[in-house]
Write an enzyme that holds these catalytic residues in place. Structure first.
Site, PDB file in Angstrom:
ATOM      1  N   GLU A 176       0.810  -1.223   0.000  1.00 38.04           N
ATOM      2  CA  GLU A 176       0.000   0.000   0.000  1.00 38.04           C
ATOM      3  C   GLU A 176       0.846   1.278   0.000  1.00 38.04           C
ATOM      4  O   GLU A 176       0.462   2.298   0.562  1.00 38.04           O
ATOM      5  CB  GLU A 176      -0.979  -0.001   1.171  1.00 38.04           C
ATOM      6  CG  GLU A 176      -1.948  -1.166   1.114  1.00 38.04           C
ATOM      7  CD  GLU A 176      -2.958  -1.193   2.251  1.00 38.04           C
ATOM      8  OE1 GLU A 176      -3.014  -0.218   3.021  1.00 38.04           O
ATOM      9  OE2 GLU A 176      -3.671  -2.196   2.354  1.00 38.04           O
ATOM     10  N   GLU A 221      -4.346  -9.487   0.985  1.00 33.31           N
ATOM     11  CA  GLU A 221      -4.952  -9.343   2.309  1.00 33.31           C
ATOM     12  C   GLU A 221      -6.456  -9.349   2.140  1.00 33.31           C
ATOM     13  O   GLU A 221      -7.001  -8.610   1.317  1.00 33.31           O
ATOM     14  CB  GLU A 221      -4.591  -8.004   2.971  1.00 33.31           C
ATOM     15  CG  GLU A 221      -3.293  -7.927   3.693  1.00 33.31           C
ATOM     16  CD  GLU A 221      -3.164  -6.576   4.425  1.00 33.31           C
ATOM     17  OE1 GLU A 221      -4.177  -5.847   4.536  1.00 33.31           O
ATOM     18  OE2 GLU A 221      -2.066  -6.253   4.849  1.00 33.31           O
TER      19      GLU A 221
END
Length: 521
Positions: free
Chosen positions: A360, A456
């Site tokens: 991210e 995730e």
């Protein structure tokens, strides 16, 4: 039927998904951003401030005649229930219509309900807190100016004095007749996609207004250029679930039974590093639950030298990572160099199925597209020279993939990856988590034109509700079952255990993503 005219007033959202600084470690692994106060929002990816622009009354065009053949047209740009005017007794036919939403848009929409005579409390925002907490909430309400009723979105700061469930800023209304239909303003988010309102035929005996809802039909395709609003939330409209792969993909990625991989970090309940023996006990449990692969994020806590031997003993593979924190996204960063050197020194390539460069980092602003592309190329050169010949990727939330010109990154990765948490989408109940996650992956795969994997996904057991997405043990079990069915064979579940060393975070959920109970370990 009686109807109340309600305005659809837009509200601007700013991204709130960024990482915390971990206790005793680098800034990694948190799910959402933090503020001095908790923020109660429809989805954790939006921070609300106030409405933009003046509240205005939606004025429909002249009503259609009886046996109508067309929908009213007007300024509405989101699929709020269409108000169709039936001015005289007769039969009215409203054909099906479609509306395309190009950006995630939040409005003050309307919900109708019938109420008997008396005083009633309606609407508001419901939040669940575990301790005394100050929350800042957007809420829908009505204002009357010059006799005109409009709906607006405003914010309020509310002190929850103790643990419990609180309804913030509800509306009180008094009905003076036996029964009437009222319109309640509701904070509603519409994700990019095409929405369809089916054909409606109705017979009325008196003048009335009919509300016809839209239904989402298809998600919006990934844009070919960066989205114009960099603050757009990371939500997208769910698309139908992808069919699980029949077997592992080339290179050994994925599985055939919905238990491919689990995230793992070797920290104890206080955030300090676990001993190798404690790591081995954890890994034995994960392997015993049927998982084939562990995803680790970095090399801190001697991760490779403690998790690696445990994985080998238990017959598990590894997805290893280079974590990028703030101001560290360049080839000369000491932190990056340290991680690459640690991986090269460890060099147990037979265990490694995938290398993930950054988690991210685009969304959090740690890397530009060019910086991340160069870092991936650098990492491939370093690890390739040390003997690794497997695939590389980076992972981010969907908004980062669709809002930026990511083609330079697509060109240097072997597979595409994203993190997708249905809990943060207020329109997704646990039973539809798999559909949402599969839809997120489909968007990212189309963006790069490459095979994709979820790095995730999961569901928390504690925290606040976001629309229909509520945390809890039963909700987690339902969500994970849905994800396993839809996309589990290409997904890394987050996470093996709860993380009590974290701050609760804006959503009150940061500590509570452990899913070992669902998988029986």
């Amino acid at each position: 039927m009686k109807a109340v005219a309600v305005a659809a007033v837009l509200a601007a959202g700013a991204s709130a998904h960024r990482n915390h600084h971990r206790h005793a470690h680098n800034d990694l692994f948190e799910k959402r951003g933090h503020n001095e106060s908790e923020i109660c929002v429809p989805g954790c990816t939006t921070v609300w401030s106030t409405i933009t622009g003046a509240a205005t009354l939606y004025t429909p065009p002249p009503p259609p005649p009886a046996t109508a053949t067309a929908w009213p047209t007007g300024p509405a740009v989101v699929p709020t229930p269409a108000a169709l005017v039936c001015p005289t007794p007769g039969t009215y036919t409203f054909p099906a219509t479609t509306l395309t939403v190009t950006e995630t848009t939040t409005v003050c929409a309307a919900s109708t309900t019938e109420l008997p005579k008396g005083t009633h409390t309606l609407g508001g925002v419901t939040t669940v807190v575990e301790t005394e907490t100050t929350v800042v909430c957007p809420y829908a309400t009505t204002k009357t100016e010059g006799g005109v009723v409009t709906s607006v979105i405003e914010t309020t700061t509310y002190v929850c004095p103790s643990a419990g469930t609180y309804t913030i800023a509800p509306i009180t209304t008094t009905v003076t007749v036996d029964v009437t239909t009222v319109v309640v303003p509701v904070v509603t988010t519409y994700c990019p996609g095409t929405y369809t309102a089916p054909a409606v035929t109705t017979v009325v005996e008196t003048a009335t207004v009919v509300f016809c809802p839209f239904e989402s039909a298809t998600p919006a395709p990934a844009p070919s250029a960066p989205a114009p609003a960099p603050s757009s939330p990371a939500w997208s409209n769910p698309s139908p679930p992808a069919s699980p792969p029949k077997g592992p993909a080339p290179g050994g990625l994925g599985s055939s039974d919905g238990k491919w991989a689990m995230t793992y970090t070797p920290y104890d309940s206080t955030g300090h590093c676990k001993t190798p023996s404690a790591v081995l006990e954890d890994v034995k449990k994960i392997a015993g639950a049927g998982f084939k692969t562990l995803r680790v994020y970095s090399t801190d806590c001697d991760t490779l030298t403690s998790v690696g031997p445990a994985a080998r003993e238990c017959g598990l593979n590894l997805i290893i990572g280079i974590f990028i924190g703030n101001k560290a996204c360049n080839n000369n960063s000491p932190d990056v160099a340290h991680q690459i050197d640690a991986i090269k020194a460890w060099a147990q390539w037979d265990l490694v199925k995938l290398v993930v460069v950054a988690n991210e980092a685009l969304f959090n602003g740690f890397c530009s597209v060019g910086q991340l592309r160069d870092l991936i190329v650098h990492t491939k050169s370093e690890l390739g020279g040390a003997g690794y010949s497997g695939p590389y990727t980076t992972t981010d939330v969907v908004s980062a993939w669709v809002e930026k010109d990511v083609q330079p990154i697509c060109d240097v990765i072997d597979v595409v990856a994203c993190n997708a948490h249905a809990y943060f989408n207020p329109n997704t109940p646990p039973s539809q988590a798999g559909q949402f996650v599969a839809g997120q992956l489909s968007i990212v795969e189309k963006r790069c034109g490459k095979e994709g994997y979820i790095m995730e996904t999961g569901w928390p057991t504690a925290g606040v509700c976001h629309g229909v997405a509520c945390p809890g043990e039963s909700q987690q079990a339902e969500a994970i079952s849905s994800i396993q069915s839809a996309i589990g064979s290409k997904a890394v579940f987050f996470s093996a255990t709860n993380d009590p060393w974290k701050q609760p975070g804006d959503c009150g959920c940061e500590r509570s993503w452990g899913c070992s109970k669902v998988f029986g370990f």
